[in-house]
Design an enzyme around this catalytic site. Structure first.
Site, PDB file in Angstrom:
ATOM      1  N   TYR A   4     -21.150 -35.347  22.314  1.00 47.01           N
ATOM      2  CA  TYR A   4     -22.160 -36.299  21.866  1.00 47.01           C
ATOM      3  C   TYR A   4     -22.968 -35.678  20.733  1.00 47.01           C
ATOM      4  CZ  TYR A   4     -26.326 -39.232  21.869  1.00 47.01           C
ATOM      5  OH  TYR A   4     -27.357 -40.057  21.497  1.00 47.01           O
TER       6      TYR A   4
ATOM      7  N   HIS B 184     -32.263 -46.185  11.959  1.00 44.64           N
ATOM      8  CA  HIS B 184     -33.352 -45.915  12.893  1.00 44.64           C
ATOM      9  C   HIS B 184     -34.718 -45.860  12.213  1.00 44.64           C
ATOM     10  CE1 HIS B 184     -30.139 -45.276  15.629  1.00 44.64           C
ATOM     11  NE2 HIS B 184     -30.820 -44.598  16.535  1.00 44.64           N
TER      12      HIS B 184
ATOM     13  N   ASN C 253     -34.481 -36.588  17.121  1.00 41.60           N
ATOM     14  CA  ASN C 253     -34.640 -36.494  18.577  1.00 41.60           C
ATOM     15  C   ASN C 253     -35.795 -35.556  18.913  1.00 41.60           C
ATOM     16  OD1 ASN C 253     -31.847 -36.833  20.843  1.00 41.60           O
ATOM     17  ND2 ASN C 253     -32.521 -38.232  19.249  1.00 41.60           N
TER      18      ASN C 253
ATOM     19  N   TYR D 169     -78.856 -39.704  35.702  1.00 39.75           N
ATOM     20  CA  TYR D 169     -77.599 -38.958  35.716  1.00 39.75           C
ATOM     21  C   TYR D 169     -77.072 -38.662  34.312  1.00 39.75           C
ATOM     22  CZ  TYR D 169     -77.008 -39.491  40.770  1.00 39.75           C
ATOM     23  OH  TYR D 169     -77.149 -39.414  42.130  1.00 39.75           O
TER      24      TYR D 169
ATOM     25  N   ARG E  10     -79.039 -35.442  33.947  1.00 38.53           N
ATOM     26  CA  ARG E  10     -78.956 -34.487  35.046  1.00 38.53           C
ATOM     27  C   ARG E  10     -77.516 -34.084  35.367  1.00 38.53           C
ATOM     28  NH1 ARG E  10     -80.280 -35.789  40.967  1.00 38.53           N
ATOM     29  NH2 ARG E  10     -81.041 -37.725  40.085  1.00 38.53           N
TER      30      ARG E  10
ATOM     31  N   PHE F 106     -36.080 -34.677  25.032  1.00 34.20           N
ATOM     32  CA  PHE F 106     -36.728 -35.520  24.020  1.00 34.20           C
ATOM     33  C   PHE F 106     -37.739 -36.493  24.623  1.00 34.20           C
ATOM     34  CE2 PHE F 106     -32.380 -37.245  24.936  1.00 34.20           C
ATOM     35  CZ  PHE F 106     -32.780 -38.215  25.843  1.00 34.20           C
TER      36      PHE F 106
END
Length: 577
Positions: free
Chosen positions: A53, A83, A195, A282, A285, A336
């Site tokens: 591949y 892509h 990738n 708060y 504090r 990836f």
């Protein structure tokens, strides 16, 4: 000059320097290692005709389709062209530069099977100010940031658009002007370039750096707001935080404590009997604990970002064969995938949301005369005549804007990484959405800077009012003997009023306020905070009458975003860990 070396990591700080323009070189020993391993895998593939591949097979769900040797270069070029399918505005230059550097770092590790020429092309682009135009959207962070990285690779092969010396040009024209040759992709090299989640990581690293700065700015606003609200320094004491020793809280509380050290305004009222207040709300504090949790999130994210930056993330990967010692074992996996990054990028979004709410709560208190300890409604200037005060809004509306910004930030806190949408005909059935998170964090950071700028403006206005005031308001009760005397005087005055008005329907009520008088030199903040206030007041002067404030607030926000406020405080050594 910084150098890329296969086993000598760069720090995040060094990476950021390259992102903003610093040059870098490829170590010659690393280049030789890459070419040696490339020769090993090419020889293995050619001699064995092993189906592999990325080398001689199609991509994605075309994984089972063999590709003829004479079509392998075409396979790689088509991969990048097809892509490169992003949308939206171009990514910032520094993001793309850092993306290129991170990809170069990953490929230089020697497990991707590419020639040193590929890494040199990335280095040449960085050093010749060639920045491919990369749209912001299109990645799901699954097989890496396919679309953004393909736009980067498209520029490397001389296609698409490139930002060169401030001008967007066709890639071929930009390369010619820079004297850089287009890269001819060979077997596996297109896949090696797209990738990985380097685009996501670039966004995260830069956002982390900026957010670390804004956390320090939030510590500054905490110190200023605490002082002008006549709050206590005690909650930031190491004697408290050492009993619950979360690292972030210990660090941040010490920062705020140093920022308030030897503050005359605090020393003037540290005895609570003076103003009758024992505990602050708060947002003051518990600020050490709240900001400390943010510091912990940032520190944890930093570790992940650094690991990712020095990881090999394409697919397949080359590892050493145990028998031959050659790098010819081709392993397919999922390095990836962006989920390790996505969860940490989301933690940055959490930090933004937490800091936003903390600032928003203080802004709400600043404009509330019932809770701001004598600063008046909307921080109106105390010397303002009553008839003018009646027509004045003073600093009412910046708090509205702060509420709107806080709401916007909360809206951005959607956890994209929990909402996977399958892609690639179901092959990529769980994706991380890391890039979308990265873009969102990056685009939300300016809103946080605007919020902190509003709080700084309130703090500066409150400090000016304190300097102008001759007393500290107090809730301390009168002594009983005095109360009886005042009561007798009230009853006598009440009787007098009713006799004058001819009836007994009126009741006279007196409100007794005690003021603690202080000297002018007692009204100042700590030295670091006074220095910050001078920076703020140079942009946002004291509001003594209604005026147009938006432009000044936006300028102040830009200064906050640039890091000027944090840097000014840091010059006093308050942020040492």
């Amino acid at each position: 000059m910084l150098s890329l070396h296969h086993d000598k990591p760069l720090s995040l700080h060094e990476m950021i320097r390259v992102a903003f323009g610093e040059a870098i070189s490829l170590d010659e020993g690393t280049a030789a290692l890459l070419d040696e391993r490339r020769a090993q895998i090419v020889s293995y593939i050619q001699n064995t005709s092993q189906p592999s591949y990325g080398f001689n097979r199609g991509f994605g769900h075309n994984v089972d389709d063999p590709v003829a040797p004479e079509r392998l270069m075409e396979l790689q070029q088509n991969l990048i062209r097809s892509h490169a399918c992003g949308f939206g505005d171009p990514s910032p230059k520094e993001v793309v530069r850092l993306t290129m550097l991170l990809r170069a770092i990953s490929l230089s590790k020697g497990h991707s099977g590419v020639r040193s020429r590929v890494v040199r092309q990335l280095v040449d682009f960085l050093n010749h100010d060639l920045t491919p135009v990369v749209p912001r959207f299109g990645s799901v962070g699954a097989s890496g940031d396919l679309a953004p990285l393909s736009h980067v690779a498209l520029g490397l092969i001389g296609e698409g658009e490139i930002l060169y010396k401030g001008e967007t040009l066709p890639a071929e024209e930009a390369l010619k002007a820079a004297g850089v040759k287009a890269l001819q992709l060979e077997m596996k090299e297109g896949l090696a370039l797209n990738n990985g989640v380097q685009f996501s990581n670039a966004l995260a690293i830069l956002a982390h750096d900026k957010l670390s700065q804004l956390l320090k700015t939030s510590c500054v606003t905490t110190a200023i707001s605490t002082q002008v609200m006549l709050g206590s320094r005690t909650p930031f004491s190491p004697r408290i935080h050492s009993l619950r020793p979360h690292p972030g809280a210990l660090t941040v509380a010490s920062w705020v404590d140093r920022l308030m050290e030897q503050a005359p305004i605090h020393l003037a009222h540290q005895d609570y009997d003076i103003d009758g207040e024992i505990q602050d709300p708060y947002n003051i504090r518990c600020a050490g604990q709240i900001l400390g949790a943010c510091k912990d999130l940032l520190d944890e994210a930093e570790k992940t970002l650094l690991i990712e930056a020095h990881s090999v993330t394409d697919n397949p990967l080359l590892v050493q064969n145990e028998e031959t010692g050659l790098y010819t074992d081709v392993l397919s996996g999922g390095n990836f995938h962006g989920m390790p990054l996505a969860v940490k990028i989301y933690s940055l979004m959490q930090v933004i949301g937490i800091l936003a709410r903390l600032s928003n709560m203080r802004q709400a208190r600043f404009v509330d005369q019932a809770r701001n300890k004598g600063l008046g409604s909307d921080l109106k200037w105390p010397g303002m005549p009553e008839d003018i005060a009646a027509t004045s809004s003073s600093m009412m509306i910046p708090e509205y804007a702060g509420a709107a910004l806080t709401n916007y930030i909360w809206g951005q806190c959607m956890p994209n990484h929990l909402m996977s949408i399958s892609t690639d005909a179901g092959q990529e059935d769980h994706v991380s959405m890391s890039a979308g998170l990265g873009v969102k964090v990056w685009e939300t950071l300016p809103r946080l800077a605007e919020l902190l700028a509003i709080e700084l403006a309130y703090g500066a206005q409150a400090a000016a009012i304190r300097r102008d005031s001759e007393h500290i308001p107090s809730k301390k009760d009168l002594h009983t003997d005095h109360q009886e005397q005042v009561k007798d005087e009230c009853e006598a005055h009440e009787a007098s009023v009713n006799r004058a008005l001819g009836g007994g329907d009126f009741h006279v009520r007196f409100e007794i306020k005690l003021d603690y008088h202080w000297k002018e030199e007692q009204r100042r903040l700590s030295e670091p905070c006074e220095a910050v206030l001078r920076e703020v007041e140079a942009i946002f002067p004291t509001v003594t009458q209604d005026r147009y404030m938006s432009e000044q607030l936006r300028r102040l926000a830009a200064v906050v975003f640039e890091g000027t406020i944090a840097d000014k405080a840091e010059s006093f050594g308050v942020f040492e860990e």
